[in-house]
Structure formats: C-alpha cells, structure tokens
Write an enzyme that holds these catalytic residues in place. Structure first.
Site, PDB file in Angstrom:
ATOM      1  N   ARG A 123       0.680  -1.191   0.044  1.00  0.00           N
ATOM      2  CA  ARG A 123       0.066  -0.094   0.063  1.00  0.00           C
ATOM      3  C   ARG A 123       1.025   1.380  -0.017  1.00  0.00           C
ATOM      4  O   ARG A 123       0.568   2.151  -0.574  1.00  0.00           O
ATOM      5  CB  ARG A 123      -0.954  -0.024   1.347  1.00  0.00           C
ATOM      6  CG  ARG A 123      -2.071  -1.127   1.041  1.00  0.00           C
ATOM      7  CD  ARG A 123      -3.091  -1.031   2.326  1.00  0.00           C
ATOM      8  NE  ARG A 123      -3.676  -0.022   2.501  1.00  0.00           N
ATOM      9  CZ  ARG A 123      -4.502   0.480   3.328  1.00  0.00           C
ATOM     10  NH1 ARG A 123      -4.268  -0.455   4.504  1.00  0.00           N
ATOM     11  NH2 ARG A 123      -5.072   1.546   3.357  1.00  0.00           N
ATOM     12  N   GLN A 154     -10.741   9.994   7.371  1.00  0.00           N
ATOM     13  CA  GLN A 154     -10.549   8.633   7.722  1.00  0.00           C
ATOM     14  C   GLN A 154      -9.408   8.026   7.119  1.00  0.00           C
ATOM     15  O   GLN A 154      -8.820   6.644   7.137  1.00  0.00           O
ATOM     16  CB  GLN A 154     -11.713   7.693   7.548  1.00  0.00           C
ATOM     17  CG  GLN A 154     -12.831   7.982   8.170  1.00  0.00           C
ATOM     18  CD  GLN A 154     -14.187   7.535   7.553  1.00  0.00           C
ATOM     19  OE1 GLN A 154     -14.592   6.470   8.170  1.00  0.00           O
ATOM     20  NE2 GLN A 154     -14.952   8.269   6.577  1.00  0.00           N
ATOM     21  N   HIS A 172      -7.764   8.083  11.559  1.00  0.00           N
ATOM     22  CA  HIS A 172      -7.132   6.691  11.511  1.00  0.00           C
ATOM     23  C   HIS A 172      -5.690   6.621  11.413  1.00  0.00           C
ATOM     24  O   HIS A 172      -5.313   5.429  11.154  1.00  0.00           O
ATOM     25  CB  HIS A 172      -7.894   5.873  10.248  1.00  0.00           C
ATOM     26  CG  HIS A 172      -9.489   5.895  10.531  1.00  0.00           C
ATOM     27  ND1 HIS A 172     -10.130   5.386   9.867  1.00  0.00           N
ATOM     28  CD2 HIS A 172     -10.226   5.939  11.917  1.00  0.00           C
ATOM     29  CE1 HIS A 172     -11.448   5.298  10.276  1.00  0.00           C
ATOM     30  NE2 HIS A 172     -11.341   5.442  11.550  1.00  0.00           N
ATOM     31  N   CYS A 180       6.734   1.784  17.975  1.00  0.00           N
ATOM     32  CA  CYS A 180       7.411   0.686  18.580  1.00  0.00           C
ATOM     33  C   CYS A 180       6.120  -0.232  19.323  1.00  0.00           C
ATOM     34  O   CYS A 180       5.428   0.438  20.201  1.00  0.00           O
ATOM     35  CB  CYS A 180       8.238   0.954  19.654  1.00  0.00           C
ATOM     36  SG  CYS A 180       8.972  -0.585  20.172  1.00  0.00           S
ATOM     37  N   CYS A 183       8.472  -0.140  23.518  1.00  0.00           N
ATOM     38  CA  CYS A 183       8.598   1.260  23.977  1.00  0.00           C
ATOM     39  C   CYS A 183       7.978   2.372  23.311  1.00  0.00           C
ATOM     40  O   CYS A 183       7.023   2.240  22.562  1.00  0.00           O
ATOM     41  CB  CYS A 183      10.261   1.497  23.781  1.00  0.00           C
ATOM     42  SG  CYS A 183      10.795   2.040  22.324  1.00  0.00           S
ATOM     43  N   CYS A 200      12.419  -1.656  16.065  1.00  0.00           N
ATOM     44  CA  CYS A 200      12.852  -0.334  16.647  1.00  0.00           C
ATOM     45  C   CYS A 200      14.349   0.018  16.945  1.00  0.00           C
ATOM     46  O   CYS A 200      15.008  -0.993  17.380  1.00  0.00           O
ATOM     47  CB  CYS A 200      12.098  -0.403  17.850  1.00  0.00           C
ATOM     48  SG  CYS A 200      12.392   1.253  19.088  1.00  0.00           S
ATOM     49  N   CYS A 203      14.772  -0.106  21.188  1.00  0.00           N
ATOM     50  CA  CYS A 203      14.840  -1.244  21.803  1.00  0.00           C
ATOM     51  C   CYS A 203      14.733  -2.659  21.205  1.00  0.00           C
ATOM     52  O   CYS A 203      14.763  -3.732  21.711  1.00  0.00           O
ATOM     53  CB  CYS A 203      13.602  -1.139  22.805  1.00  0.00           C
ATOM     54  SG  CYS A 203      11.858  -1.642  22.005  1.00  0.00           S
ATOM     55  N   SER A 242     -18.480   5.407   3.032  1.00  0.00           N
ATOM     56  CA  SER A 242     -19.484   4.383   2.995  1.00  0.00           C
ATOM     57  C   SER A 242     -20.247   4.707   4.406  1.00  0.00           C
ATOM     58  O   SER A 242     -21.496   4.279   4.201  1.00  0.00           O
ATOM     59  CB  SER A 242     -19.166   3.178   2.990  1.00  0.00           C
ATOM     60  OG  SER A 242     -18.217   2.738   4.010  1.00  0.00           O
TER      61      SER A 242
HETATM   62  N1  APR Z   1     -15.873   9.740  -5.317  1.00  0.00           N
HETATM   63  C1  APR Z   1     -16.421   9.738  -4.533  1.00  0.00           C
HETATM   64  N2  APR Z   1     -16.775   8.642  -3.614  1.00  0.00           N
HETATM   65  C2  APR Z   1     -16.571   7.593  -4.218  1.00  0.00           C
HETATM   66  C3  APR Z   1     -15.603   7.396  -5.388  1.00  0.00           C
HETATM   67  C4  APR Z   1     -15.430   8.752  -6.019  1.00  0.00           C
HETATM   68  N3  APR Z   1     -14.735   8.732  -6.961  1.00  0.00           N
HETATM   69  N4  APR Z   1     -15.509   6.338  -5.576  1.00  0.00           N
HETATM   70  C5  APR Z   1     -16.146   5.340  -4.450  1.00  0.00           C
HETATM   71  N5  APR Z   1     -16.670   6.422  -3.867  1.00  0.00           N
HETATM   72  C6  APR Z   1     -17.515   6.081  -2.554  1.00  0.00           C
HETATM   73  C7  APR Z   1     -18.056   4.598  -2.483  1.00  0.00           C
HETATM   74  O1  APR Z   1     -19.379   4.586  -3.002  1.00  0.00           O
HETATM   75  C8  APR Z   1     -18.273   4.418  -1.080  1.00  0.00           C
HETATM   76  O2  APR Z   1     -19.323   4.476  -0.374  1.00  0.00           O
HETATM   77  O3  APR Z   1     -16.569   6.065  -1.504  1.00  0.00           O
HETATM   78  C9  APR Z   1     -16.999   5.304  -0.417  1.00  0.00           C
HETATM   79  C10 APR Z   1     -15.824   4.340   0.074  1.00  0.00           C
HETATM   80  O4  APR Z   1     -16.211   3.486   1.170  1.00  0.00           O
HETATM   81  P1  APR Z   1     -15.402   2.672   1.992  1.00  0.00           P
HETATM   82  O5  APR Z   1     -14.411   1.849   1.096  1.00  0.00           O
HETATM   83  O6  APR Z   1     -15.953   1.702   3.049  1.00  0.00           O
HETATM   84  O7  APR Z   1     -14.283   3.538   2.588  1.00  0.00           O
HETATM   85  P2  APR Z   1     -14.469   4.554   4.055  1.00  0.00           P
HETATM   86  O8  APR Z   1     -15.606   4.850   4.176  1.00  0.00           O
HETATM   87  O9  APR Z   1     -13.321   5.573   3.951  1.00  0.00           O
HETATM   88  O10 APR Z   1     -13.977   3.335   5.125  1.00  0.00           O
HETATM   89  C11 APR Z   1     -13.663   3.620   6.556  1.00  0.00           C
HETATM   90  O11 APR Z   1     -13.121   1.525   6.907  1.00  0.00           O
HETATM   91  O12 APR Z   1     -11.590  -0.163   6.404  1.00  0.00           O
HETATM   92  C12 APR Z   1     -11.724   0.856   7.289  1.00  0.00           C
HETATM   93  O13 APR Z   1      -9.900   2.132   8.185  1.00  0.00           O
HETATM   94  C13 APR Z   1     -10.772   1.856   6.940  1.00  0.00           C
HETATM   95  O14 APR Z   1     -10.802   4.331   7.204  1.00  0.00           O
HETATM   96  C14 APR Z   1     -11.460   3.078   6.515  1.00  0.00           C
HETATM   97  C15 APR Z   1     -12.927   2.842   7.100  1.00  0.00           C
END
Ligand code: APR
Length: 299
Positions: A123, A154, A172, A180, A183, A200, A203, A242
């Site tokens: 990533r 997020q 997040h 670490c 420590c 680390c 330690c 989402s």
């Molecule tokens: N523009 C706007 N929205 C978009 C686009 C775009 N180009 N492409 C996708 N989306 C929308 C999708 O429809 C979906 O509703 O973005 C949303 C992404 O949702 P998730 O993948 O669930 O991401 P998120 O809401 O940030 O997840 C929250 O979940 O997995 C954990 O820690 C992780 O921070 C993350 C948290």
C-alpha cells in the site's frame, strides 16, 4: 314543460354537467398529451436536461460553500479513488479480496507481523506514487481562501497534505508513521521499509504502522478535535465514505444534530444519504474540478 327561468336553469345545469363530464375528459386528455410530450422532450433532450441538473448541483453547492460561516470536510477512501488508491468496500474494494481480520487488526499482526507489513509495504508503494486529484486540490484551495476550516479524514494516505491542506485531522492515523510495539518510540518513514517487519532502533522490538486497526480506539487528541469541529460547523462536505465504520461515521451525524447542512458527494447511496440536505451522485474528482473552475470567479 318548464318555464323560461327553469329552462335557463336547466341549460345551466346541462352546461355544468357537460363541463363536469367534458373537463375531466379534457383534463385527462391534457394529462395524457402533456405526458407524451414531456416523455418525448425528456428522451429527446435527456442529455441536456441531465447536464442542466448537474450544472445546478455545483452552482448550488458552491453557493452553500461560499455562504458558509464554518465549513468542515469529512473524507473517506472514495476521495482518493480517482488517484488510483482502491477503496475498502464495494465490488472492487480491498476487503473483497483481502481479510481485514488478518491484515488490519492487532490480533492479525500478533499472529503474522511479516504478512501485515508486506501488505502495508504494497500500500505504501501505491500511495507513494499516487497524486492528489481535483477533489484534494479544491479542498486545499478552499482552505487557502479561508473558507474551509478543517478536514477530518479517515484516510491514512496523506494525499490531503500532499495537495497543500494544512488543518487535516487524521482520525485513523497515517501510513508513513510507525510506532514501537514495546517502548514509546515513534517515527515517520519517507519510503517503504526495505526488510519487513522493521525493528525499533531504540529497543529492537518490532515496529508497527501507526494506524487504527479494527478493534482499536481512535487517537484521543484527533478524535476530540474532530468532535469539536463537527459540533462547530454550519456546513459539512461528506466526501467518499460508506459511512458504516464507527465511531468515525458519527461525525456527520454530530454535525447534523447541531444544525449543520450536510452535502454528500458519493456516486453511491449510503446511510449518510438519509441525513444529507444535498446529495451529489458524482465522483468527487469530477465534481470538484467543476467547483474549482467556478471558484476562479471568486478569486
Ligand atoms: N468519489 C466519491 N466517492 C467515491 C468514489 C469517488 N470517485 N469512488 C467510490 N466512492 C465511494 C463509494 O461509493 C463508497 O461509499 O466511497 C466510499 C468508500 O467507502 P469505503 O471503502 O467503505 O471507505 P471508508 O468509508 O473510508 O472506510 C472507512 O474503514 O476499512 C476501514 O480504516 C478503513 O478508514 C477506513 C474505514
């Protein structure tokens, strides 16, 4: 036989009756004809009508943004989708291919830190090569114009800061930060670690990404700042989330409960769509590139 008055009265009733009979016929005829005409016009000029509606979106949203007293943005993975970083949920989301309990939980890390680090290394290389898109840049511009007060995100990709945003609250964590496991050593990487898991320097214990995993609490400072901003804003832009992960998804609801206008920018419908005052069903990068060109008139 009826007298002249009766006859006239009769004629009047006949006229009323006919009208009653005729107009509904006429009314329904008008309704049928107008719906045929409207359907034809819509089919004929659908593209123009849709563009017209879309144009209305950005002008309307821009007006709400410009007239805001305390604008805050709340962002999720969707805002970085057009920068080539996959989202988590939905059909091509990361969690449809990878198991979050193995890769994004303290117990998954405990079980196999090398596997988790290989995934974060992948990533990191993706994020390192990613460029912010017009949505990130427009938020940075709105901050520079002193319209946008803060971004609660997020996302751990740091693309808001890469686009020039300063007041970013990362609830997040951030993928380039490490800490670490034993420590209190904390640091920031500039590139993915060569060998994983990294150790680390103080330690010798294993380092972990300084991000929030499932089952873990959010960082206190960032969370209380986020609640503060959500409680204070009069307009909140909710972009690309989402809205199903708690407690983060409480943020738009806190803003709404304090009377803020909620503008959701997301091609899909989410639980936040229910509280949204304006729902923009468009990809964020596409939508904000139009906002950015309209904003030029205000600069
Ligand atoms: N523009 C706007 N929205 C978009 C686009 C775009 N180009 N492409 C996708 N989306 C929308 C999708 O429809 C979906 O509703 O973005 C949303 C992404 O949702 P998730 O993948 O669930 O991401 P998120 O809401 O940030 O997840 C929250 O979940 O997995 C954990 O820690 C992780 O921070 C993350 C948290």
């Amino acid at each position: 036989m009826v007298g002249i008055h009766e006859f006239r009265d009769f004629q009047r009733q006949v006229r009323l009756y006919n009208r009653k009979c005729f107009w509904p016929k006429l009314d329904s005829t008008i309704v049928i004809i107008s719906s045929i005409v409207l359907t034809y016009l819509f089919k004929r000029f659908k593209a123009i009508i849709v563009i017209g509606v879309m144009l209305m979106y950005e002008e309307h949203v821009l007006k709400v943004i410009i007239n805001s007293k305390y604008l805050v943005a709340f962002t999720g993975a969707g805002i970085s989708a057009e920068s080539g970083i996959p989202t988590f949920r939905g059909k091509d989301g990361l969690w449809s291919k990878y198991d979050p309990t193995k890769l994004a939980s303290p117990w998954g890390f405990q079980e196999n830190p090398k596997l988790v680090w290989e995934w974060y290394k992948w990533r990191m290389s993706m994020i390192m090569n990613a460029k912010p898109n017009p949505a990130h840049y427009t938020l940075a511009l709105l901050e520079k114009m002193h319209i946008l007060k803060s971004i609660i995100t997020q996302n751990i990709d740091g693309l808001h800061q890469k686009a020039g945003s300063l007041n970013v609250i990362e609830i997040h964590g951030n993928i380039w930060k490490v800490k670490c496991t034993v420590c209190n050593y904390r640091s920031r990487l500039i590139e993915p670690p060569e060998s994983v898991p990294p150790h680390c320097p103080k330690c010798g214990a294993i380092l972990r990404p300084d991000v929030v995993w499932f089952g873990e609490p959010l960082p206190e400072d960032e969370w209380s700042r986020a609640i503060g901003e959500a409680s204070r804003c009069d307009v909140m832009l909710v972009i690309g989330t989402s809205g199903v992960v708690m407690p983060a998804a409480l943020i738009p609801n806190i803003a709404k409960s304090k009377g803020a206008i909620i503008v959701e920018i997301n091609p899909e419908t989410t639980p936040i769509s229910e509280i949204a005052d304006i729902k923009v069903p468009e990809p964020a990068g596409v939508f904000f590139s139009k906002i950015k060109s309209l904003l030029r008139t205000f600069q």
